[in-house]
Design an enzyme around this catalytic site. Sequence first.
Site, PDB file in Angstrom:
ATOM      1  N   TYR A   1       0.815  -1.220   0.000  1.00 49.14           N
ATOM      2  CA  TYR A   1       0.000   0.000   0.000  1.00 49.14           C
ATOM      3  C   TYR A   1       0.845   1.265   0.000  1.00 49.14           C
ATOM      4  O   TYR A   1       2.055   1.216   0.138  1.00 49.14           O
ATOM      5  CB  TYR A   1      -1.051  -0.006   1.097  1.00 49.14           C
ATOM      6  CG  TYR A   1      -0.655  -0.123   2.546  1.00 49.14           C
ATOM      7  CD1 TYR A   1      -1.637  -0.358   3.494  1.00 49.14           C
ATOM      8  CD2 TYR A   1       0.655  -0.003   2.995  1.00 49.14           C
ATOM      9  CE1 TYR A   1      -1.335  -0.446   4.838  1.00 49.14           C
ATOM     10  CE2 TYR A   1       0.967  -0.090   4.329  1.00 49.14           C
ATOM     11  CZ  TYR A   1      -0.031  -0.315   5.247  1.00 49.14           C
ATOM     12  OH  TYR A   1       0.279  -0.398   6.579  1.00 49.14           O
ATOM     13  N   GLU A   2       0.166   2.387  -0.221  1.00 47.47           N
ATOM     14  CA  GLU A   2       0.811   3.688  -0.448  1.00 47.47           C
ATOM     15  C   GLU A   2       1.751   3.653  -1.648  1.00 47.47           C
ATOM     16  O   GLU A   2       2.792   4.294  -1.668  1.00 47.47           O
ATOM     17  CB  GLU A   2       1.561   4.167   0.807  1.00 47.47           C
ATOM     18  CG  GLU A   2       0.718   4.275   2.043  1.00 47.47           C
ATOM     19  CD  GLU A   2      -0.550   5.079   1.833  1.00 47.47           C
ATOM     20  OE1 GLU A   2      -0.547   5.982   0.974  1.00 47.47           O
ATOM     21  OE2 GLU A   2      -1.544   4.794   2.508  1.00 47.47           O
ATOM     22  N   GLY A   3       1.361   2.906  -2.656  1.00 42.10           N
ATOM     23  CA  GLY A   3       2.168   2.760  -3.861  1.00 42.10           C
ATOM     24  C   GLY A   3       3.037   1.530  -3.739  1.00 42.10           C
ATOM     25  O   GLY A   3       3.989   1.502  -2.945  1.00 42.10           O
TER      26      GLY A   3
END
Length: 602
Positions: free
Chosen positions: A440-442
């Site tokens: 997550y978060e890229g």
Amino acid sequence: MPSYKAPLDDVLFLINDVFPLDGYNHLDAFAEVTPDLAGAVLTEAARITEEAFAPLNATGDRQGCRRDSDGSVRTPEGFAEAYGAFVKGGWVGLATPPDYGGQGLPYTFAAIVNEFASSANMALAMYPGLTQGAIAAVLQHGTAEQKAIYLPPMVSGAWTGTMNLTEPQCGTDLGLIRTKAERKGDGTYAITGTKIFISAGEHDLAGNIVHLVLARVEGAPSGTKGLSLFIVPKFMAANGGVRGARNRVSCGSIEDKMGIHGNATCVMNYEGATGWLLGEENRGLNAMFTMMNEARLGVGIQGLALSEVAYQNAATYARERLQGRALTGAAFPAQAADPIIVHPDVRRTLLSIKAFNAAARALVVWTSLKADVARQATDEAERQAAEDHLGLLTPVIKGVLTDIGFDNTVKAQQMFGGHGYIVETGVEQFVRDARIAMLYEGANGIQAIDLVGRKLPRDAGRAMLAFFAEVSGFLKENAAHDGVQPYVAGMKTALDHLQDASMWFMRNALGKPDNAGAGSTDYMHLFGLVALGYMSLRIAKAAADKLATARAANDDAATGPMEARLTTTRFFMERMLPETAVRLNRVTAGAEGIMAMPAEMF
């Protein structure tokens, strides 16, 4: 049952000896920070995370979050009380301005507390962690009225915050977002759409949840240029933390996921919910990236945090578990067998985790200090240099610390043998929880592309060249220092590898972008190794100085920890840093061998 002890001594060594805080006392947040104050604050942070958060980690994993038929969500037993204790201590607003009820302390302190909390109970720590990111976005982009309404209750922890980006049809490619915002004629917007994977989207820990939602105003341009950011509270709000009517936003379901079961990862439905524009129309990503960049640093810290708690439990097990004999003969002949810590391969495994943790923690503290400079410095050159550092190192911290952090939880699990596969020992939870940080978060491949494609060439490579100059300058200045001298040649070689890889991209990626894509992950890890190596040498320098002082004073209590730090640095430089050569070879192999395979043959 796993245990956790916050690495307080290591943190205090970093902020007192490696990166002394008095070098930052020209910034408002540091003006009244003394070593005694820092020690008191972080000692209390260690206590609350060890005593309130850690005991709930395993039970929270087993119980998970439960959604009731009305869409409300119950967190695991004890979470509300532990969160309440965290709120009562003022930890949510530790680094936010006193104007809104915060304590005004450095962001660096918040980053350190984030590590402690995430090691103790990552799922629980995410609730206040996400709120801190939402606070930063409102603080930077909100109107005076929005700040007055939302910041005091969020800073206190009475309300929490989220960010809503992902939708079923789009993740990283935010230009595909379909959630729409319709002007209502009174300055508000009707938000309609579905968001998925929303951490802490619904829960029973706080009286209100402030969602920051990316949506497209009707008639806005397509793609990311047409996105706007909106404040969409669960309950309508007014000044003073007053909560009004329920908004038209609800949790449709909780994701059934691999780990972090104690955090409610929700599908959020917006059905004409009332929202307020945060920042400017069609500049939503500009506002959202304030939160995303802080979140990416936070996720990198999660990688370190899980590596740390997994290491602590693996090291304890290795000292206690009797199995076989030392290769050189019985180390403890009076016992039926020797503890497995006597075996070289066990020590290799544990030292690889320990050396990473020490260097990664230093990298986090160093970068957090740069964040404080970027926020508060009045000197434009100083502020710009700090922002350059953050832009360059954020994808490295997120990608490298979470990749290696996950690998280290697996290594720690291996120390337990078959017991590591069993739920009751607790180590398998660390593996499951750590896995999400890579996603997550890229996802980390995106971090690598961001580093190579955007961060390296920005401003003619200014940030990259500054990093090269800093490391080179340190090596030159400390070439004869006892703690640094043995490793100068190896560090110079590693830095040369990073420079060679950077130049290779400049020559070979502009005309053939696939070369950048093919080598980006290896380049990110090459950069990470050099950054961690530099941090290891900063640690070794400070440890050697303190060791000399301790020996001169016959201070045996201080001698052992400094010798251990020097030994840990030696391991990193001899066993881990040489991997830069492998990473360079992979980068310069180019894309041809990767792209030659027809898609249908995969």
